[in-house]
Design a protein around this motif. Structure first.
Motif, PDB file in Angstrom:
ATOM      1  N   ARG A 239       0.819  -1.211   0.000  1.00 19.52           N
ATOM      2  CA  ARG A 239       0.000   0.000   0.000  1.00 19.52           C
ATOM      3  C   ARG A 239       0.854   1.264   0.000  1.00 19.52           C
ATOM      4  NH1 ARG A 239      -4.382  -2.394   2.603  1.00 19.52           N
ATOM      5  NH2 ARG A 239      -3.178  -2.573   4.532  1.00 19.52           N
ATOM      6  N   ASN A 240       2.056   1.159   0.538  1.00 18.66           N
ATOM      7  CA  ASN A 240       2.935   2.321   0.670  1.00 18.66           C
ATOM      8  C   ASN A 240       4.238   2.135  -0.111  1.00 18.66           C
ATOM      9  OD1 ASN A 240       1.545   3.966   3.043  1.00 18.66           O
ATOM     10  ND2 ASN A 240       1.438   1.793   3.557  1.00 18.66           N
ATOM     11  N   PHE A 241       4.193   1.362  -1.170  1.00 19.40           N
ATOM     12  CA  PHE A 241       5.382   1.009  -1.944  1.00 19.40           C
ATOM     13  C   PHE A 241       6.073   2.262  -2.473  1.00 19.40           C
ATOM     14  CE2 PHE A 241       7.853  -0.414  -5.532  1.00 19.40           C
ATOM     15  CZ  PHE A 241       8.367  -1.633  -5.102  1.00 19.40           C
ATOM     16  N   GLN A 242       7.411   2.273  -2.356  1.00 16.89           N
ATOM     17  CA  GLN A 242       8.215   3.407  -2.829  1.00 16.89           C
ATOM     18  C   GLN A 242       9.289   2.901  -3.782  1.00 16.89           C
ATOM     19  OE1 GLN A 242       9.051   4.763   1.472  1.00 16.89           O
ATOM     20  NE2 GLN A 242       9.196   6.658   0.288  1.00 16.89           N
ATOM     21  N   ASP A 243       9.314   3.432  -4.990  1.00 20.96           N
ATOM     22  CA  ASP A 243      10.391   3.103  -5.915  1.00 20.96           C
ATOM     23  C   ASP A 243      11.717   3.606  -5.361  1.00 20.96           C
ATOM     24  OD1 ASP A 243       8.796   1.860  -7.837  1.00 20.96           O
ATOM     25  OD2 ASP A 243       8.265   3.778  -8.770  1.00 20.96           O
ATOM     26  N   GLY A 244      12.755   2.786  -5.451  1.00 25.30           N
ATOM     27  CA  GLY A 244      14.078   3.166  -4.983  1.00 25.30           C
ATOM     28  C   GLY A 244      14.268   3.029  -3.495  1.00 25.30           C
ATOM     29  N   ALA A 245      13.239   2.560  -2.774  1.00 27.89           N
ATOM     30  CA  ALA A 245      13.337   2.380  -1.326  1.00 27.89           C
ATOM     31  C   ALA A 245      13.546   0.916  -0.983  1.00 27.89           C
ATOM     32  CB  ALA A 245      12.069   2.896  -0.643  1.00 27.89           C
ATOM     33  N   THR A 246      13.861   0.662   0.277  1.00 28.94           N
ATOM     34  CA  THR A 246      13.881  -0.702   0.789  1.00 28.94           C
ATOM     35  C   THR A 246      12.461  -1.041   1.220  1.00 28.94           C
ATOM     36  OG1 THR A 246      16.167  -0.571   1.541  1.00 28.94           O
ATOM     37  CG2 THR A 246      14.783  -2.220   2.596  1.00 28.94           C
ATOM     38  N   ASN A 247      11.754  -1.784   0.391  1.00 26.24           N
ATOM     39  CA  ASN A 247      10.397  -2.228   0.692  1.00 26.24           C
ATOM     40  C   ASN A 247      10.486  -3.635   1.237  1.00 26.24           C
ATOM     41  OD1 ASN A 247       8.653   0.041  -0.575  1.00 26.24           O
ATOM     42  ND2 ASN A 247      10.132  -0.470  -2.180  1.00 26.24           N
ATOM     43  N   ARG A 248      10.279  -3.792   2.532  1.00 26.89           N
ATOM     44  CA  ARG A 248      10.620  -5.070   3.157  1.00 26.89           C
ATOM     45  C   ARG A 248       9.673  -5.442   4.282  1.00 26.89           C
ATOM     46  NH1 ARG A 248      16.290  -7.804   3.995  1.00 26.89           N
ATOM     47  NH2 ARG A 248      16.147  -7.316   1.792  1.00 26.89           N
TER      48      ARG A 248
END
Length: 515
Positions: A239-248
């Motif tokens: 729901r809060n996905f960010q391109d270039g971030a650590t999505n974990r």
């Protein structure tokens, strides 16, 4: 639990969580180490000597006075072995320590180092050892790391009350809240017989104290609906996905899924669907009654690492000694191809899951993080002598995707070994290779000893273990190297636990150490 151990445990769990959420490495090396912790923990559990308490001390010789000299076998009242030989990953033992290898040059994500341990190979004394090493640079400033979009999924089943496990997790999470950056996002999910989001994804900023209060109100519940908790964690990150971030997602559990979806194949399959959307997963087993295969396979599919927290040794290894390894992802889609001339015969690869070719072997490796040191150890024989060659080359090709520069990189390095027509001294002269090869041999012996024991081949199991100890003393007569001692102690613990011949003093006095 002793107060100082409890304090260290709290510090460790915080650091472990933070290491994972920043896409960092485990135990400095960046490779999987859960097998080492699990194997060591099992070897030292319920042993029947020293009043059930085994105290590892250095030098290595000091531990062996505790062992019985008579030959004992399986029906001697010793505790059964709870670990399967297939769970022992030899490569994790080899890479448990930080290796002394060249670091990458400026602008280089991964350094490749290829070297023979020997100077010569001969038809009459033909064994040669090849080491292929990898390193990445270290990063200590967390402000330079990508932003974090993190969901922590916590098992709060009834068993988490045992040994204050849940309290340690809560203390770790509070420490984490105070260490994350203001712009990092975090959510919190708990599960027992059902799962719930107790802290929806929010930017931390000034909400730290409120989040810590929520963490304090987590209490043990009932069963273990791991699947529902994991899916809620994934949904929060998506729901809060960010391109270039650590999505974990980080999954912490001390048990086995027993409510809701319990089929491991289905759990892994549904987890993978989120992994394919760019969400990574790391798993942490915080007790002995866990589904090892499920947690390992979930982490592997999720491009993360599986961790096992056993005791203060893991705490010291992961945090106290190597707390500076707070780093981010460097390389992914890592592949290594090793090609060699036909006179060379590959006789042993220590660990990993290689794919063999007619004149070579290939490896697919885990993602690499900053601060990584990793080696592949291989043993060769000279199959036949080529009269037209004085040197035999080995070509190693490393390919990977450079995460920072968003490009695919391929680099090649060669190493040659000289052919001698007569018997020569083929001892390993490179000290780093000698040490890693010794650890590899002892680690392989742990795996093979337990495998023979499982098949009922008790004499062979005893012989394998005894030979590994002897060969280690051939290379290190004084035996004071703590890293080699570490794996030797685990092997000796299993010899004792399995009721195999453990007369190590007689082995040393037989002249092995004098060579």
């Amino acid at each position: 639990m002793k107060p100082h151990i409890y304090k260290i445990s709290r510090i460790f769990l915080f650091s472990l969580v933070f290491l994972i959420c920043t896409n960092s490495i485990f135990a400095q090396q960046g490779t999987r180490s859960a097998s080492v912790s699990r194997t060591r923990d099992n070897s030292q559990t319920n042993n029947s000597y020293n009043n059930g308490s085994y105290n590892n001390q250095y030098p290595y010789q000091s531990t062996h006075n505790q062992y019985q000299s008579q030959h004992q076998y399986v029906n001697s009242g010793y505790a059964p072995v709870a670990i399967n030989s297939n769970e022992i990953a030899v490569e994790e033992f080899i890479n448990y320590r930080k290796h002394d290898l060249p670091l990458p040059k400026a602008g280089e994500a991964v350094a490749l180092d290829v070297r023979w341990g020997n100077e010569f190979i001969s038809p009459l004394s033909s064994e040669a050892v090849l080491q292929v090493g990898f390193t990445t640079s270290s990063v200590n400033d967390k402000q330079h790391l990508p932003p974090v979009n993190l969901s922590i999924v916590i098992d709060r089943s009834g068993s988490m009350a045992d040994d204050n496990k849940l309290e340690k997790v809560k203390a770790a999470l509070k420490a984490l809240v105070n260490e994350l950056r203001d712009n990092d996002r975090i959510s919190l999910i708990v599960y027992d017989d059902s799962a719930s989001v107790i802290w929806p994804t929010q930017v931390l900023a000034s909400r730290r104290e409120s989040l810590c209060n929520v963490i304090s109100r987590i209490y043990p519940g009932t069963s273990t609906n791991l699947h529902q908790g994991l899916m809620l964690g994934y949904q929060e990150v998506l729901r809060n996905f960010q391109d270039g971030a650590t999505n974990r997602v980080i999954l912490l559990t001390d048990g086995i899924a027993n409510v809701g979806v319990v089929d491991p194949a289905r759990i892994i399959g549904e987890s993978r669907s989120f992994n394919n959307k760019g969400i990574d997963l790391s798993t942490i087993g915080v007790g002995r009654d866990i589904n090892e295969d499920l947690l390992r396979n979930l982490a592997k599919s999720g491009h993360g690492l599986y961790h096992f927290v056993a005791d203060s040794d893991d705490i010291e290894k992961t945090f106290i000694k190597e707390a500076q390894s707070l780093v981010s992802l460097v390389a992914q889609k890592v592949r290594v191809d090793i090609d060699f001339d036909s006179p060379l015969q590959l006789t042993q690869v220590y660990g990993y899951e290689p794919k063999f070719r007619e004149r070579g072997v290939s490896f697919t490796l885990d993602n690499m993080n900053h601060g990584l040191t990793q080696v592949i150890m291989m043993r060769f024989n000279l199959q036949n002598r080529n009269a037209f060659k004085q040197y035999l080359p080995v070509k190693v090709t490393l390919s990977y995707e450079d995460v920072e520069h968003k490009k695919f990189v391929t680099k090649t390095e060669e190493a040659t070994i000289r052919i001698s027509e007569r018997t020569v001294n083929t001892a390993i002269v490179d000290e780093e290779v000698k040490k890693n090869f010794t650890i590899a041999c002892v680690s392989q012996a742990i795996k093979d000893t337990i495998a023979c024991y499982e098949r009922g081949n008790y004499n062979q199991a005893s012989s394998i273990a005894r030979e590994a100890v002897s060969r280690a003393y051939e290379r290190y007569p004084s035996m004071t190297d703590k890293d080699i001692v570490y794996v030797l102690d685990i092997l000796e613990d299993y010899r004792q636990k399995l009721g195999l011949n453990t007369n190590s003093n007689s082995e040393r006095n037989a002249g092995y150490g004098a060579r």
